[in-house]
Write an enzyme that holds these catalytic residues in place. Structure first.
Site, PDB file in Angstrom:
ATOM      1  N   GLY A  49     -24.622 -39.485   5.831  1.00  0.00           N
ATOM      2  CA  GLY A  49     -24.940 -38.625   4.696  1.00  0.00           C
ATOM      3  C   GLY A  49     -25.370 -37.255   5.162  1.00  0.00           C
ATOM      4  N   ALA A  52     -29.204 -32.094   2.396  1.00  0.00           N
ATOM      5  CA  ALA A  52     -30.131 -31.192   3.075  1.00  0.00           C
ATOM      6  C   ALA A  52     -31.060 -31.950   4.021  1.00  0.00           C
ATOM      7  CB  ALA A  52     -30.934 -30.404   2.042  1.00  0.00           C
ATOM      8  N   GLY A  54     -30.991 -35.161   5.133  1.00  0.00           N
ATOM      9  CA  GLY A  54     -30.311 -35.918   6.174  1.00  0.00           C
ATOM     10  C   GLY A  54     -29.809 -35.023   7.290  1.00  0.00           C
ATOM     11  N   ALA A 236     -36.849 -29.613   3.165  1.00  0.00           N
ATOM     12  CA  ALA A 236     -36.015 -29.733   4.357  1.00  0.00           C
ATOM     13  C   ALA A 236     -35.877 -28.416   5.124  1.00  0.00           C
ATOM     14  CB  ALA A 236     -34.633 -30.262   3.959  1.00  0.00           C
ATOM     15  N   LYS A 286     -42.222 -39.573  -8.079  1.00  0.00           N
ATOM     16  CA  LYS A 286     -42.594 -38.156  -8.240  1.00  0.00           C
ATOM     17  C   LYS A 286     -41.410 -37.311  -8.686  1.00  0.00           C
ATOM     18  CE  LYS A 286     -40.638 -36.930  -4.140  1.00  0.00           C
ATOM     19  NZ  LYS A 286     -39.632 -35.884  -3.892  1.00  0.00           N
ATOM     20  N   ARG A 348     -35.857 -29.729  -5.673  1.00  0.00           N
ATOM     21  CA  ARG A 348     -34.638 -29.574  -6.480  1.00  0.00           C
ATOM     22  C   ARG A 348     -34.780 -30.199  -7.866  1.00  0.00           C
ATOM     23  NH1 ARG A 348     -30.454 -33.128  -2.996  1.00  0.00           N
ATOM     24  NH2 ARG A 348     -31.767 -32.314  -1.336  1.00  0.00           N
ATOM     25  N   ASN A 349     -35.640 -31.246  -8.002  1.00  0.00           N
ATOM     26  CA  ASN A 349     -35.804 -31.867  -9.304  1.00  0.00           C
ATOM     27  C   ASN A 349     -36.532 -30.944 -10.275  1.00  0.00           C
ATOM     28  OD1 ASN A 349     -34.893 -34.928  -9.178  1.00  0.00           O
ATOM     29  ND2 ASN A 349     -35.832 -34.426  -7.204  1.00  0.00           N
ATOM     30  N   GLN A 376     -31.992 -36.785  -7.888  1.00  0.00           N
ATOM     31  CA  GLN A 376     -32.276 -38.213  -7.931  1.00  0.00           C
ATOM     32  C   GLN A 376     -33.280 -38.588  -9.019  1.00  0.00           C
ATOM     33  OE1 GLN A 376     -32.041 -40.385  -4.073  1.00  0.00           O
ATOM     34  NE2 GLN A 376     -32.398 -38.373  -3.176  1.00  0.00           N
TER      35      GLN A 376
END
Length: 463
Positions: A49, A52, A54, A236, A286, A348-349, A376
């Site tokens: 994968g 970012a 990974g 990341a 979270k 990002r969320n 996610q």
């Protein structure tokens, strides 16, 4: 003329390694001994994968250990064929020319011309192609060291000693189902370190959570003592730029302490913990509330007061949920709040929630967003809502005889479900939920959780 700092940076990353050792070879030798590696037998590490986190994780290993080529091989797998769009190619060209160390590296590797052609639209660049030069499609502004990229999954994993799961939770089961086909004749089980944050909800035979490490175990048959989770309050790109950070690696005692030592770097401190599943679930939780935080920020023009009201309510809901999931929830308070805090600030969320509320994204675009990757938190909203809606988990409200599902104590989670999953409401509903005059004091929710025997080990698949 290149400044002295740029020369140092170039020397550090020219071969994917740093020129100072800091005991890295000794740590590598120690892990090799534990894995029974003899001289001339490579320790094979592969990241599956190329999102970012990974990619950064693989790059950190390459920077730290890549110079010991006779002892370790570090590679990253990603699917082939993903084209880089013209706008991204133009931006990538700007990034390259703004970093003299990167520019020189590409010229030295005879790789610069293809980025000129990509900028002009004369050729198509591909994600696996640019990853070899250290560019991650979801993190173009942060060039990494050059990477050894594999696009054939069987080639990547069949003889790997350590596999890093850098996939989103929503893709983990599918990919490891395929990987299991290539491991049927293995004599020894690999070690797997999962970076994924997210969950699935299963309702039979009783309602319970399935985490990415459990998905991997079910798909491959690799024993849980060989599967670990690593997570923490990190961004990341900032980790790769050597901002001080910490994380926990959780799992069985056999491998978590040696791996914590192996992964630890001066700017990236790794602790170890035995509570695998709970930390993994909290990493997914979270993300749920980060989406709502982004919505509140956008809808209130970054009002500090409104964001603090939201934070009080969302943390009380998270504390409530942790009392259902953990026997000693107080031990999770620090890691959970820290991870939530950094995700609300820059994750990002939270960004996704902001873009939805501003109308710059819509739900029909899906939860895999160009330039950001998989959001996610969307699937996690659905999973947590589905799980906590089960009548078999019903609880009594204080002073009432009526029993209700746990989700009734979580109005923000309910609202996010109606916005993101059933689409019954618009983003503005998150503010209406906060302003509901019947909404309990968030302290009441915490007191309810602390004063009752809420722990449900069955939710984590435990007896």
């Amino acid at each position: 003329m290149v400044s002295s700092i740029e020369v140092i940076r170039e020397n550090m990353h020219a071969n994917g390694s740093t020129n100072h050792h800091n005991g890295t070879e000794e740590k590598l030798d120690e892990l090799r001994r534990l894995l029974g590696k003899s001289d001339g037998d490579l320790l094979r590490i592969v990241d599956v994968g190329a999102g970012a986190w990974g990619s950064v994780f693989a790059a950190l290993l390459q920077d730290g250990y890549g110079q010991y080529r006779e002892k370790v091989q570090i590679r990253i797998w990603r699917r082939p064929g993903r084209a880089v769009d013209r706008k991204t190619a133009e931006h990538l060209f700007e990034v390259i020319n703004s970093r003299e160390d990167v520019l020189r590296r590409l010229i030295r590797r005879c790789a610069y011309l293809k980025y000129v052609e990509g900028r002009l639209g004369d050729r198509t660049l591909y994600a696996d192609e640019i990853l070899r030069d250290g560019f991650v499609l979801n993190m173009i502004d942060t060039p990494l060291c050059p990477m050894k990229v594999v696009t054939n999954l069987q080639e990547a994993v069949w003889d790997a000693d350590i596999v890093i799961n850098g996939l989103p939770s929503t893709e983990t089961r599918e990919v490891f189902d395929e990987i299991s086909k290539y491991w049927k004749e293995r004599i020894t089980a690999p070690i797997i370190v999962s970076l994924a944050k997210g969950i699935e909800a299963a309702l039979d035979p009783v309602p319970h959570i399935i985490t990415p490490t459990q998905m991997i175990n079910q798909a491959t048959g690799v024993p849980m003592e060989n599967i670990l989770y690593l997570g923490g309050p990190n961004i990341a790109s900032e980790i790769y730029n050597k901002e001080y950070a910490n994380a926990r690696i959780c799992g069985g005692v056999k491998w978590r302490k040696p791996l914590a030592k192996f992964l630890r770097q001066p700017h990236f401190i790794v602790w170890d913990n035995n509570d695998l599943v709970t930390h993994e679930v909290m990493g997914g939780l979270k993300n749920v509330y980060a989406i709502g935080a982004g919505m509140v920020a956008a809808l209130t023009n970054e009002s500090a007061t409104s964001k603090s009201v939201y934070f009080a309510h969302c943390t009380s809901e998270m504390i409530f949920i942790t009392h259902l999931l953990a026997e000693d929830p107080e031990k999770l308070a620090g890691p959970l709040l820290a991870d939530t805090y950094v995700t609300l600030l820059k994750g990002r969320n939270a960004w996704y929630g902001q873009m939805l509320a501003k109308g710059e994204l819509n739900l029909d675009m899906g939860d895999s967003i160009s330039g950001k990757g998989m959001i996610q938190g969307v699937s996690a909203v659905g999973a947590f809502y589905q799980l906590l809606s089960q009548s078999s988990l019903s609880l009594s409200r204080p002073g009432e005889d009526k029993r209700v599902a746990p989700v009734e104590f979580c109005p923000i989670l309910k609202t996010l479900y109606k916005i993101l999953i059933t689409r019954e409401q618009q983003s503005e509903a998150i503010l209406q939920a906060l302003r509901d005059e019947h909404l309990n004091d968030p302290r009441d929710r915490i007191e309810i959780a602390q004063s009752h025997s809420f722990y449900r080990p069955s939710l984590l698949g435990q007896p």
